[in-house]
Motif scaffolding. Structure first.
Motif, PDB file in Angstrom:
ATOM      1  N   SER A 127      81.932  72.855 135.202  1.00 39.42           N
ATOM      2  CA  SER A 127      82.794  72.580 136.345  1.00 39.42           C
ATOM      3  C   SER A 127      83.606  73.850 136.536  1.00 39.42           C
ATOM      4  N   PRO A 151      86.943  74.348 136.677  1.00 46.17           N
ATOM      5  CA  PRO A 151      87.970  74.518 135.647  1.00 46.17           C
ATOM      6  C   PRO A 151      87.370  74.715 134.260  1.00 46.17           C
ATOM      7  N   GLY A 152      86.263  74.023 133.983  1.00 46.68           N
ATOM      8  CA  GLY A 152      85.639  74.154 132.663  1.00 46.68           C
ATOM      9  C   GLY A 152      85.145  75.558 132.401  1.00 46.68           C
ATOM     10  N   LEU A 153      84.630  76.218 133.426  1.00 49.14           N
ATOM     11  CA  LEU A 153      84.112  77.573 133.246  1.00 49.14           C
ATOM     12  C   LEU A 153      85.240  78.575 133.014  1.00 49.14           C
ATOM     13  N   ALA A 185      88.121  77.771 131.849  1.00 50.11           N
ATOM     14  CA  ALA A 185      88.768  77.364 130.603  1.00 50.11           C
ATOM     15  C   ALA A 185      88.144  78.069 129.400  1.00 50.11           C
ATOM     16  N   LEU A 186      86.842  78.369 129.487  1.00 49.35           N
ATOM     17  CA  LEU A 186      86.178  79.061 128.373  1.00 49.35           C
ATOM     18  C   LEU A 186      86.866  80.399 128.120  1.00 49.35           C
ATOM     19  N   ASN A 214      90.688  79.826 126.912  1.00 48.80           N
ATOM     20  CA  ASN A 214      90.834  79.446 125.504  1.00 48.80           C
ATOM     21  C   ASN A 214      90.606  80.637 124.577  1.00 48.80           C
ATOM     22  N   ARG A 215      89.636  81.479 124.936  1.00 46.57           N
ATOM     23  CA  ARG A 215      89.384  82.663 124.107  1.00 46.57           C
ATOM     24  C   ARG A 215      90.593  83.606 124.158  1.00 46.57           C
ATOM     25  N   MET A 226      95.124  66.057 131.677  1.00 44.74           N
ATOM     26  CA  MET A 226      94.254  67.178 131.332  1.00 44.74           C
ATOM     27  C   MET A 226      93.035  67.173 132.270  1.00 44.74           C
ATOM     28  N   ILE A 227      92.648  68.358 132.719  1.00 46.09           N
ATOM     29  CA  ILE A 227      91.435  68.491 133.539  1.00 46.09           C
ATOM     30  C   ILE A 227      90.320  69.093 132.679  1.00 46.09           C
ATOM     31  N   ALA A 228      90.527  70.312 132.227  1.00 47.21           N
ATOM     32  CA  ALA A 228      89.599  70.921 131.260  1.00 47.21           C
ATOM     33  C   ALA A 228      90.475  71.787 130.363  1.00 47.21           C
ATOM     34  N   SER A 229      90.573  71.421 129.103  1.00 43.03           N
ATOM     35  CA  SER A 229      91.527  72.091 128.215  1.00 43.03           C
ATOM     36  C   SER A 229      91.303  73.596 128.260  1.00 43.03           C
ATOM     37  N   THR A 260      83.792  80.168 122.173  1.00 38.52           N
ATOM     38  CA  THR A 260      84.871  79.594 122.971  1.00 38.52           C
ATOM     39  C   THR A 260      84.391  78.252 123.505  1.00 38.52           C
ATOM     40  N   CYS A 261      85.330  77.482 124.060  1.00 40.26           N
ATOM     41  CA  CYS A 261      84.989  76.105 124.388  1.00 40.26           C
ATOM     42  C   CYS A 261      86.027  75.497 125.321  1.00 40.26           C
ATOM     43  N   THR A 262      85.701  74.333 125.841  1.00 45.55           N
ATOM     44  CA  THR A 262      86.696  73.544 126.564  1.00 45.55           C
ATOM     45  C   THR A 262      86.325  72.075 126.404  1.00 45.55           C
ATOM     46  N   VAL A 263      87.318  71.237 126.575  1.00 46.06           N
ATOM     47  CA  VAL A 263      87.075  69.792 126.645  1.00 46.06           C
ATOM     48  C   VAL A 263      87.331  69.413 128.095  1.00 46.06           C
ATOM     49  N   ASP A 264      86.248  69.089 128.798  1.00 50.58           N
ATOM     50  CA  ASP A 264      86.288  68.964 130.256  1.00 50.58           C
ATOM     51  C   ASP A 264      86.330  67.493 130.668  1.00 50.58           C
ATOM     52  N   ILE A 268      87.365  76.820 118.598  1.00 51.53           N
ATOM     53  CA  ILE A 268      86.814  78.150 118.338  1.00 51.53           C
ATOM     54  C   ILE A 268      86.627  78.331 116.837  1.00 51.53           C
TER      55      ILE A 268
END
Lengths: 385, 467
Positions: free
Chosen positions: A138, A140-142, A144-145, A148-149, A194-197, B399-403, B440
């Motif tokens: 999604s 936001p999910g993309l 978010a990657l 988060n990094r 939360m939408i995409a952490s 890396t990651c997300t919780v969607d 991560i």
């Protein structure tokens, strides 16, 4: 290589109210933005000899091919090109208009960005892609990657991201065309669903309808149309991989497309990031704004979050970022956003922004990034010397 | 000497506490829990998991047949064995077949594999037995039926056990069944059917195979029988004159439920983990008749005989939060249908090596391993210098997300960028993980899962799960 600097002038801009435009068609949005730009430039549309229309997602009633602009405006018998380049669609349409003028092929060129996102049910924007490899992503999910990094690497928390939302909502609350004219607090941002952490609802730009337009002409003719034209100093586009998540060499701390486009735009303009007085950057998500100001070169990688914490990016700060409210508060009708940034930048240079006015703005920058990180467009505008 | 050289086991991580069934229906479904295939698991994917574990250490080119056995294959028409073989990157030239019909199909596939190796037609046959049998909500089978898979590698090395003989009987007897368009397994009144059909036929084949090979009642080390419930298994042991406590491999129904066709193989795995070399073991299953196989444990038996150790498979558990979640996993609630245009058989055909065998590219010039497959190297930009390379199935989350926005049967959904051990970076969904496991640096394993349904078909692809 010849620079585009000072060859092209912006003589008119227009923008619709952004928001849930349930009572407007795609064509209404094109018309309202274009009519406002016609009036702003004080021109008869007959003088327009080419046009570019930017739309990301074709809509049942418009957005595909040049007729999306030609039909509503009845601008027939001249070249009209549709541009689509992810979230950089609007700025890339503007860049193409500038190139058309700079090449000498056309004298007066209209650019319209328009997007109709709210006619469809569901949340966010429709995802298309490989049935297996793209399944589950999604917008936001993309992003978010990357967020988060970045947050993992630099030890940044969600509170810092929230400050971007607070600032942009404060700006947008003073913008009568913005989608979300409401201030928020850090607490409210952090408490949102939360939408995409790590992105909660207020870390994300809204899904918005809207249109924006700009009219450009050869710089030497600008004074035929208005006394205070704005000059294009640089306009650069760069593409990086659209699949950063499959690139084992990618550090995921920022976007190479922005870095390359910014370098090229500054080179064309013959200026440095320190010369810029304000910037409209692509804050699709709060973290994106932090990364953008680093990638553009306003500060070093890993320093952007400190700029936010220190308030340097507020109106009145060292470098106001998104005084319009940004995508976050102004809204993000994808194809329109880049042209909307041109609208805001031009009006800031003219001193027309009221409470949001950045005093003494002479050199400004607009930036889009989409993909995420796949494509970026940077435009630098300035007042004539 | 033909026998079993390797065993792989897969028990899904999800568990349904029977108390949740009781709470839903106001019933008393008994104690314990049952293993539940995750929403993206089915008999096919569980077979791939078990087969992959079974094949560890065996070069794919050394396998020349794969038999899949299940009563609950995801397709009524379309071979599953070939999909399992492809996902395990076995050679195209192998012989494959699906077995089904009743929970006896696991033993039937095993016997067919043994015959194929005995005859010299095959050198090494992988038997993957997997079930995910549908139980009617509120029905008497609902608390009982669990999900899982077991794979046996049959060859002439017989590292774990050799096959001494088999015995079978065919007899029409309606015990458990499902009509061609039935959604759930049906069952006869056990008071009648266990005694008069199930025990009768199993006692006959177990007794016969032991007699034929001179294994006395006291000599039998273990009886591994797929039973409809614990009481039936004890009844059979009594009928055979066995000491149920000592000689019957205790069913693990309280922990994972009745798996169906994999049960006799799973119980054999348990028996082999504790057997001494030479110990006679019988595995048997019922289904319109019955079939039994007599094994003798070989040198490889004992601790470490099974991958993973059965105790570890049973202990790897993630309880479902609610009965409703279970209904969703089994598609009694909700749907994972995707618009039809996203299902392209042509794409599947073209990208089989990349998407199912899971190969990336390695650059001849700079050595960079990359995915998906490409024509120009991402690292050094060399053109047409990329060779297909099989990617590792283990790696670390970069890396990651919780969607919460992305469409999926279960929300939220983890999306992870994984650096694979040995090179390559992939972006996949994370499955059967808690949010705390989607971080991560976490170690993950890639697992073949059902990605989505749509257009009357299923799409399978790799996902990551916690290691």
């Amino acid at each position: 290589m010849k620079s585009i600097r000072d060859q092209v002038a912006v003589i008119g801009v227009g923008c619709t109210k952004f928001g849930d435009l349930y009572d407007k068609t795609y064509e209404d949005q094109v018309c309202e933005a274009a009519f406002a730009a016609y009036d702003d430039a004080g021109i008869d549309p007959e003088v327009i000899d080419a046009a570019y229309v930017g739309t990301y997602i074709p809509h049942a009633q418009g957005g595909k091919a040049g007729i999306s602009l030609a039909d509503p405006l009845r601008l027939y018998g001249r070249p009209v090109t549709r541009v689509e380049n992810f979230c950089a669609t609007g700025t890339d349409a503007f860049r193409n208009a500038c190139l058309a003028v700079a090449s000498g092929q056309h004298e007066v060129v209209l650019v319209v960005g328009a997007e109709k996102l709210k006619d469809r049910p569901g949340r966010g924007i429709p995802r298309v892609g490989h049935q297996l490899l793209a399944k589950g992503n999604s917008a936001p999910g993309l992003f978010a990657l990357a967020a988060n990094r970045y947050m993992h690497t630099f030890g940044v928390g969600r509170e810092t991201l929230a400050r971007v939302a607070v600032k942009n909502h404060w700006n947008g609350a003073r913008n009568p065309l913005a989608h979300m004219q409401v201030e928020v607090t850090v607490e409210k941002v952090l408490a949102a669903p939360m939408i995409a952490s790590p992105f909660g609802l207020f870390d994300c730009c809204p899904t918005t309808d809207g249109g924006a337009a700009a009219i450009v002409c050869r710089a030497e003719r600008a004074h035929e149309f208005r006394k205070d034209p704005v000059l294009v100093k640089g306009a650069a586009l760069a593409v990086a991989t659209g699949r950063p998540y499959f690139d084992p060499t990618f550090d995921y701390l920022g976007f190479r497309s922005t870095q390359a486009a910014a370098r090229a735009a500054f080179a064309q303009a013959g200026v440095t990031p320190g010369d810029i007085d304000l910037a409209e950057v692509h804050d699709c998500f709060t973290w994106t704004e932090i990364s953008n100001i680093e990638d553009i070169g306003f500060c070093a990688k890993g320093e952007g979050w400190k700029w936010v914490e220190e308030g340097r990016t507020r109106i009145g700060g060292q470098l106001p970022i998104n005084p319009s409210g940004g995508l976050k508060s102004f809204g993000h009708p994808i194809g329109a956003s880049g042209v909307r940034m041109i609208y805001e930048c031009v009006r800031q240079l003219r001193g027309q922004c009221g409470e949001r006015q950045v005093q003494g703005a002479e050199l400004v920058l607009a930036h889009n990034v989409g993909g995420p990180g796949a494509v970026s467009c940077v435009v630098i505008l300035g007042l004539p010397a | 000497m033909v026998g079993i050289s390797s065993i792989g086991v897969h028990v899904p991580r999800s568990r349904l506490d029977r108390a949740l069934i009781g709470r839903a229906w106001g019933s008393r479904p008994g104690a314990g829990e049952k293993a539940v295939a995750h929403h993206d698991e089915d008999a096919l994917t569980m077979a791939v998991e078990a087969a992959a574990r079974c094949l560890e250490g065996t070069h794919p080119l050394r396998v020349d047949a794969l038999f899949f056995a299940s009563t609950s294959a995801p397709y009524r028409e379309k071979q599953v064995a070939s999909v399992v073989a492809t996902a395990c990157d076995l050679p195209r030239e192998i012989s494959t077949a699906d077995f089904g019909g009743s929970v006896r199909c696991g033993i039937a596939a095993l016997v067919a594999a043994v015959r194929a190796v005995e005859s010299g037609a095959c050198r090494r046959v992988l038997v993957a037995v997997s079930d995910c049998r549908p139980a009617e909500p509120e029905g008497e089978l609902e608390p009982l039926l669990g999900d899982g898979a077991v794979a046996f590698l049959v060859d002439r090395e017989a590292r774990l056990a050799e096959v001494l003989g088999t015995a079978a009987v065919a007899e029409e007897f309606t015990f458990q069944w499902r009509l061609d368009d039935g959604r759930s397994v049906q069952v006869q009144d056990a008071r009648f059917s266990v005694g008069h059909g199930w025990v009768r036929d199993l006692a006959e084949v177990v007794g016969r195979v032991m007699n034929e090979h001179g294994v006395g009642t006291d000599q039998l080390d273990a009886l591994a029988v797929g039973a409809p419930d614990a009481r039936a298994a004890s009844q059979l042991a009594t009928e055979l004159g066995l000491d149920a406590k000592r000689q019957l491999v205790a069913p693990v129904i309280d922990r994972i439920g009745v798996l169906g066709s994999p049960d006799p193989l799973l119980l054999t795995a348990i028996a082999l983990e504790r057997a001494l070399p030479g110990a006679p073991i019988v595995l048997a299953a019922f289904g319109e008749g019955a079939e039994a196989v007599l094994l003798r444990a070989c040198a490889g038996a004992g601790a470490g005989a099974v991958r993973p150790a059965v105790a570890a498979a049973l202990d790897r558990r993630l309880p479902l939060p609610s009965y409703e979640r279970y209904l969703k996993y089994r598609r009694r609630l909700g749907s994972d249908d995707t618009p039809v245009e996203l299902i392209s058989n042509v794409l599947e055909f073209r990208e089989l090596q990349q998407d199912v065998r899971f190969y990336g590219s390695r650059c001849q010039k700079c050595g960079l391993v990359q995915y998906p497959q490409a024509r120009v190297c991402l690292g050094c930009l060399a053109r047409e210098s990329l060779d297909p390379v099989k990617l590792s199935k283990t790696g670390t989350i970069f890396t990651c997300t919780v969607d919460h926005l992305a469409a999926n049967l279960e929300h939220p959904m983890g999306m992870v960028v994984v650096d694979l051990d040995g090179g390559g970076r992939v972006y996949v969904q994370m499955t059967e993980a808690t949010p705390e496991e989607i971080v991560i640096g976490a170690s993950v394993v890639l697992t073949f899962r059902r990605l989505h349904a749509g257009g009357e078909n299923y799409n399978y692809f790799w996902k990551a799960r916690p290691r």
